[in-house]
Write a protein that holds these residues in place. Structure first.
Motif, PDB file in Angstrom:
ATOM      1  N   ARG A 393       0.910  -0.959  -0.030  1.00 43.94           N
ATOM      2  CA  ARG A 393       0.124  -0.030   0.190  1.00 43.94           C
ATOM      3  C   ARG A 393       0.806   1.108   0.364  1.00 43.94           C
ATOM      4  NH1 ARG A 393      -4.741  -1.838  -1.636  1.00 43.94           N
ATOM      5  NH2 ARG A 393      -5.770  -2.870  -0.918  1.00 43.94           N
ATOM      6  N   ILE A 394       1.656   1.516   0.797  1.00 38.20           N
ATOM      7  CA  ILE A 394       3.150   2.053   0.415  1.00 38.20           C
ATOM      8  C   ILE A 394       3.589   2.346  -0.530  1.00 38.20           C
ATOM      9  CG2 ILE A 394       5.102   3.415   1.619  1.00 38.20           C
ATOM     10  CD1 ILE A 394       4.185   1.645   4.457  1.00 38.20           C
ATOM     11  N   ARG A 395       3.835   1.465  -1.030  1.00 38.64           N
ATOM     12  CA  ARG A 395       4.554   1.642  -2.832  1.00 38.64           C
ATOM     13  C   ARG A 395       3.506   2.149  -3.693  1.00 38.64           C
ATOM     14  NH1 ARG A 395       6.875  -3.040  -1.072  1.00 38.64           N
ATOM     15  NH2 ARG A 395       6.281  -4.027  -1.656  1.00 38.64           N
ATOM     16  N   SER A 396       3.070   2.325  -3.622  1.00 33.36           N
ATOM     17  CA  SER A 396       1.291   2.039  -4.976  1.00 33.36           C
ATOM     18  C   SER A 396       0.254   3.451  -4.072  1.00 33.36           C
ATOM     19  CB  SER A 396       0.643   1.490  -4.799  1.00 33.36           C
ATOM     20  OG  SER A 396      -0.778   0.404  -4.548  1.00 33.36           O
ATOM     21  N   LEU A 397       0.749   3.594  -3.002  1.00 39.33           N
ATOM     22  CA  LEU A 397       0.330   5.037  -2.583  1.00 39.33           C
ATOM     23  C   LEU A 397      -0.191   6.178  -3.165  1.00 39.33           C
ATOM     24  CD1 LEU A 397      -1.477   5.876  -0.419  1.00 39.33           C
ATOM     25  CD2 LEU A 397       0.325   7.432   0.679  1.00 39.33           C
ATOM     26  N   ASP A 398      -1.127   6.627  -3.536  1.00 40.34           N
ATOM     27  CA  ASP A 398      -1.365   8.360  -4.679  1.00 40.34           C
ATOM     28  C   ASP A 398      -1.603   9.331  -3.447  1.00 40.34           C
ATOM     29  OD1 ASP A 398      -2.430  10.404  -5.848  1.00 40.34           O
ATOM     30  OD2 ASP A 398      -4.079   9.207  -6.838  1.00 40.34           O
ATOM     31  N   TYR A 399      -1.197   9.849  -3.506  1.00 40.40           N
ATOM     32  CA  TYR A 399      -1.535  10.829  -1.970  1.00 40.40           C
ATOM     33  C   TYR A 399      -2.734  11.914  -2.240  1.00 40.40           C
ATOM     34  CZ  TYR A 399       3.248   9.607   0.347  1.00 40.40           C
ATOM     35  OH  TYR A 399       4.114   9.439   0.508  1.00 40.40           O
ATOM     36  N   GLU A 400      -2.788  12.344  -3.316  1.00 42.25           N
ATOM     37  CA  GLU A 400      -3.836  12.842  -3.743  1.00 42.25           C
ATOM     38  C   GLU A 400      -5.365  12.080  -3.840  1.00 42.25           C
ATOM     39  OE1 GLU A 400      -3.471  15.737  -3.759  1.00 42.25           O
ATOM     40  OE2 GLU A 400      -1.496  16.008  -4.104  1.00 42.25           O
ATOM     41  N   LEU A 408      -4.437   2.484   2.835  1.00 39.42           N
ATOM     42  CA  LEU A 408      -3.735   2.204   3.648  1.00 39.42           C
ATOM     43  C   LEU A 408      -3.697   2.396   5.245  1.00 39.42           C
ATOM     44  CD1 LEU A 408      -0.357   2.239   3.812  1.00 39.42           C
ATOM     45  CD2 LEU A 408      -0.407   4.802   3.561  1.00 39.42           C
ATOM     46  N   ARG A 409      -4.801   3.539   5.481  1.00 47.52           N
ATOM     47  CA  ARG A 409      -5.204   3.247   7.089  1.00 47.52           C
ATOM     48  C   ARG A 409      -5.889   1.793   7.961  1.00 47.52           C
ATOM     49  NH1 ARG A 409      -9.455   4.421   9.933  1.00 47.52           N
ATOM     50  NH2 ARG A 409     -11.074   4.456   8.106  1.00 47.52           N
ATOM     51  N   ILE A 410      -6.311   1.696   7.098  1.00 46.59           N
ATOM     52  CA  ILE A 410      -6.696  -0.129   6.802  1.00 46.59           C
ATOM     53  C   ILE A 410      -5.970  -1.486   7.221  1.00 46.59           C
ATOM     54  CG2 ILE A 410      -8.632  -1.904   6.421  1.00 46.59           C
ATOM     55  CD1 ILE A 410      -9.966   0.670   7.581  1.00 46.59           C
ATOM     56  N   ALA A 411      -4.601  -0.906   6.106  1.00 49.54           N
ATOM     57  CA  ALA A 411      -3.461  -1.666   5.934  1.00 49.54           C
ATOM     58  C   ALA A 411      -3.093  -1.751   7.667  1.00 49.54           C
ATOM     59  CB  ALA A 411      -2.675  -1.899   5.111  1.00 49.54           C
ATOM     60  N   ILE A 412      -2.538  -0.081   7.688  1.00 48.79           N
ATOM     61  CA  ILE A 412      -1.723  -0.350   8.795  1.00 48.79           C
ATOM     62  C   ILE A 412      -2.540  -0.240  10.297  1.00 48.79           C
ATOM     63  CG2 ILE A 412      -0.675   1.937  10.284  1.00 48.79           C
ATOM     64  CD1 ILE A 412      -0.109   2.781   8.049  1.00 48.79           C
ATOM     65  N   LYS A 413      -3.530  -0.002  10.380  1.00 51.09           N
ATOM     66  CA  LYS A 413      -5.037  -0.011  11.613  1.00 51.09           C
ATOM     67  C   LYS A 413      -4.424  -2.205  11.392  1.00 51.09           C
ATOM     68  CE  LYS A 413      -8.862  -0.403  11.003  1.00 51.09           C
ATOM     69  NZ  LYS A 413     -10.447   0.461  10.939  1.00 51.09           N
ATOM     70  N   ARG A 414      -4.963  -3.247  10.822  1.00 53.67           N
ATOM     71  CA  ARG A 414      -4.518  -4.278  10.363  1.00 53.67           C
ATOM     72  C   ARG A 414      -3.868  -4.400  11.283  1.00 53.67           C
ATOM     73  NH1 ARG A 414      -7.878  -5.179   5.408  1.00 53.67           N
ATOM     74  NH2 ARG A 414     -10.241  -5.350   6.135  1.00 53.67           N
ATOM     75  N   LEU A 415      -2.390  -4.245  11.499  1.00 49.01           N
ATOM     76  CA  LEU A 415      -0.787  -4.415  11.101  1.00 49.01           C
ATOM     77  C   LEU A 415      -0.896  -4.241  12.953  1.00 49.01           C
ATOM     78  CD1 LEU A 415       2.102  -6.275  11.288  1.00 49.01           C
ATOM     79  CD2 LEU A 415       2.750  -3.171  10.064  1.00 49.01           C
ATOM     80  N   ALA A 493       7.769   9.725   7.100  1.00 49.32           N
ATOM     81  CA  ALA A 493       6.828   8.724   8.601  1.00 49.32           C
ATOM     82  C   ALA A 493       7.000   7.757   7.260  1.00 49.32           C
ATOM     83  CB  ALA A 493       5.832   8.917   9.392  1.00 49.32           C
ATOM     84  N   LEU A 494       6.812   7.253   6.030  1.00 50.22           N
ATOM     85  CA  LEU A 494       6.331   6.013   5.764  1.00 50.22           C
ATOM     86  C   LEU A 494       7.169   5.296   4.841  1.00 50.22           C
ATOM     87  CD1 LEU A 494       2.550   6.830   3.584  1.00 50.22           C
ATOM     88  CD2 LEU A 494       3.457   5.523   6.077  1.00 50.22           C
ATOM     89  N   ARG A 495       8.675   6.305   4.991  1.00 50.89           N
ATOM     90  CA  ARG A 495       9.347   5.747   4.386  1.00 50.89           C
ATOM     91  C   ARG A 495      10.211   4.545   5.663  1.00 50.89           C
ATOM     92  NH1 ARG A 495      10.576  10.805   1.626  1.00 50.89           N
ATOM     93  NH2 ARG A 495      11.248  11.409   2.804  1.00 50.89           N
TER      94      ARG A 495
END
Length: 504
Positions: A393-400, A408-415, A493-495
Motif C-alpha cells: 500500500r505504501i509503494r502504490s500510495l497516491d497522496y492525492e 493504507l490506513r486500514i492496512a496499518i490498523k490491521r497490522l 514517516a512511511l519511508r
C-alpha cells in the motif's frame, strides 16, 4: 473447594415484570425465593481486592456463612472461579482454603485485625432449576440494592449456573430469554460494583487492555482468548454509552468491534467454514449503528464546531448565522443517530447478538491437532503477511487520492491490532518497536480520512443551497492548512515504517 461456572446477565429494570411472566420459567422443575443479606469485608486500604480475593458473610436464617472467592477467569459475563464456604462462628476461619498461598496470606494476624465491613448487599433471590442432562442449570434472579455508607445502587441481575451440565445448556437457556428481554452480559460483579460505590469512583470509558496469551496455547485457543477480550472491552463501555452523553464510550465500543473483526481476519485460515459469518452476522448491526454515531460525533465536535467557532470570531463575518445553522443541523442528525444506537443497545437484539457470539466461541474446538501450527509460528506468518500488505500500500500510495489513503490506513490498523494481539509472545518481542511508528501514522491517516469524508457529508447537508455551500467552503478552507500539514508529514514517516517492517 467448589468451582463455579456461571453466566451473569444484567436485566434492565424495566424488564423485571416481563421476566417474571416469561413462559420459560414454567418449565422449571422447582423454584424457591429467599432474601439474602451479605456483608463484604476488606482492609481499609483494600488489600483483598488488590489480590483478587472477595470475602463475604451471608445470613442464612439465624446463621451466617463465610465465603472466600478468587478472581478466577471471567470474560464477557461468563466466569469460572474457585470458592470456599464454611459456617461463620463469630470469627473468620480460612483453614478450609486449599490454595496454600491464599490461606497463609489470609491467616496473617496483622491482616485479620484490620478486616472491616466495606459494603453490603440486600436482595431477593428467586431460583429456578432446569433439568439439563446429566445435571441441571440454576437460573436466579436477584433484585435489590448495594449499599456503601449513604450511597446505594440497584441490583437487577440474572445468573445461570451449571450443575454438572454441559455449557451449551446454559447458553441455550440464556438465548431463549434474550429473544424478548433486554439481557446483556454483566462484566462487573456485585462485589466490583460494591467496591466502586465504596470508593465513589465514577464510571469512566475503558480502553482495550493488553491481552496476555501463552505461547503454549493453540492458535484457536489464542483466538478465543483474544475475541473474548474484545467482547469484554465492548461491555465495559456499555453502561456508560447507554447512560451518559460522553462520546468516548461509543468510540471505545466501536474500537472493540473493529478489534473483533481484525481477530477474525487474522485467524481466518484456521477457522471452520461458516464460523466467521456467525460472529459477523451478530456484530454487523451493532457496528453500523455505532459507526454512524462516531462519524457524526467527529464531524460535529472535531471538524465543524472548531471551524465555526474560529470563523465566527473573525471581524465583519457575514456568514455567522449560516455557519451556526449548519452546525445545528449536524447536531440534530447526530442526536437522531445516537437515539437510534441507544434504541439498539437497549433492545433484546443487542444482548441476543452477544450471547450468540459467546456461545459460538465456547462451542469452538480449541485444542491443537497434528496439522495445527505452533502459535508463535502462526503469529509470525500472519504478521509477515499483514506487513507485506502495508508495504504494498505504501509503494502504490497516491497522496492525492482519498481512497488510496484510506486503504493504507486500514492496512496499518490491521497490522497494529495484530501486533497488539501477539505482543505477549516472547518470540515476537523484537517487533514491538514498530508500534510507536504505527500509532501516530494511524492517527494521521485517520484525521485525513475524517476530513475527506467531512467535505462530502457537509456538502450533502448543504444540498443546493448556495449560501450553505459557501459556509461549507469556509469550513473546508479553515481546515486546509491542517490537511496540508498532515499530508506533508506522511512521506518521511512511511519511508521509516517500510524500512522497519521489511525486517519482519
Amino acid at each position: 473447594m467448589a468451582e463455579e461456572v456461571e453466566l451473569k446477565l444484567a436485566l434492565a429494570e424495566k424488564e423485571q415484570r416481563r421476566f417474571l411472566r416469561h413462559p420459560l420459567l414454567k418449565q422449571a422443575v422447582r423454584s424457591k425465593t429467599e432474601t439474602l443479606d451479605n456483608i463484604y469485608y476488606d482492609t481499609p486500604d483494600l488489600a483483598l481486592r488488590r489480590h483478587g480475593i472477595a470475602l463475604r458473610l451471608r445470613r442464612q436464617g439465624r446463621h451466617w456463612l463465610q465465603t472466600v472467592k478468587l478472581a478466577g477467569t471471567a470474560a464477557a459475563g461468563l466466569a469460572s472461579r474457585p470458592e470456599w464456604e464454611v459456617p461463620y462462628a463469630g470469627q473468620f476461619d480460612f483453614s478450609a482454603i486449599t490454595e496454600k498461598k491464599v490461606r497463609i496470606w489470609l491467616q496473617r494476624p496483622r491482616l485479620l485485625t484490620r478486616l472491616a465491613p466495606i459494603f453490603e448487599t440486600r436482595f431477593q433471590r428467586k431460583t429456578w432449576r432446569f433439568t439439563a442432562a446429566p445435571g441441571a442449570v440454576l437460573l436466579t434472579f436477584d433484585r435489590g440494592w448495594i449499599t456503601a455508607g449513604e450511597q446505594r445502587t440497584a441490583i437487577s441481575e440474572v445468573e445461570l449456573e451449571l450443575v454438572n451440565a454441559p455449557l451449551n445448556a446454559l447458553f441455550d437457556l440464556a438465548r431463549q430469554l434474550a429473544e424478548s428481554l433486554v439481557l446483556t452480559p454483566a462484566v462487573r460483579s456485585k462485589a466490583e460494583r460494591g467496591y466502586q460505590l465504596h470508593s465513589s469512583s465514577p464510571w469512566q470509558p475503558v480502553k482495550a487492555t493488553k491481552i496476555s496469551i501463552s505461547p503454549d496455547l493453540s492458535p484457536l485457543a489464542a483466538f478465543k482468548n483474544i475475541t473474548l477480550a474484545c467482547l469484554e472491552h465492548l461491555q465495559q463501555n456499555y453502561h456508560g454509552a447507554l447512560h451518559t452523553e460522553d462520546p468516548e464510550y461509543i468510540h471505545q465500543m466501536r474500537v472493540a468491534m473493529r478489534r473483533l473483526r481484525a481477530a477474525l481476519r487474522i485467524f481466518s485460515p484456521l477457522l471452520p467454514t461458516g464460523f466467521s459469518s456467525v460472529l459477523k452476522d451478530a456484530s454487523t448491526p451493532i457496528m453500523v449503528q455505532l459507526g454512524q454515531v462516531r462519524d457524526l460525533d467527529v464531524l460535529y465536535a472535531e471538524i465543524t464546531a472548531p471551524a465555526v467557532a474560529a470563523i465566527t470570531k473573525q471581524p465583519h463575518n457575514k456568514n455567522q448565522s449560516l455557519l451556526v445553522s449548519l452546525l445545528s443541523a449536524i447536531n440534530q442528525q447526530r442526536q437522531r443517530a445516537r437515539q437510534q444506537a441507544m434504541a439498539l443497545l437497549d433492545s433484546p437484539t443487542y444482548g441476543h447478538a452477544l450471547l450468540t457470539a459467546l456461545q459460538a466461541l465456547h462451542q469452538q474446538e480449541t485444542s491443537a491437532s497434528t496439522n495445527t501450527p505452533k502459535l508463535s509460528r502462526f503469529a509470525a506468518k500472519r504478521l509477515r503477511s499483514t506487513s507485506k500488505n502495508v508495504s504494498r500500500r505504501i509503494r502504490s500510495l497516491d497522496y492525492e487520492n482519498s481512497t488510496s489513503l484510506h486503504e493504507l490506513r486500514i492496512a496499518i490498523k490491521r497490522l497494529r491490532y495484530a501486533l497488539d494481539f501477539f505482543s505477549s509472545l516472547t518470540t515476537l518481542k523484537n517487533l514491538q518497536p514498530i508500534l510507536p511508528q504505527l500509532i501516530p501514522l494511524q492517527e494521521t491517516l485517520g484525521q485525513l480520512n475524517d476530513l475527506s469524508h467531512a467535505g462530502k457529508w457537509l456538502m450533502a447537508y448543504a444540498g443546493e443551497d448556495t449560501s450553505l455551500r459557501e459556509a461549507v467552503t469556509l469550513i473546508g478552507n479553515w481546515h486546509g492548512k491542517r490537511h496540508a500539514q498532515l499530508l506533508a508529514s506522511l512521506p518521511l514517516a512511511l519511508r521509516h515504517l517500510e524500512k522497519t517492517i521489511g525486517n519482519i
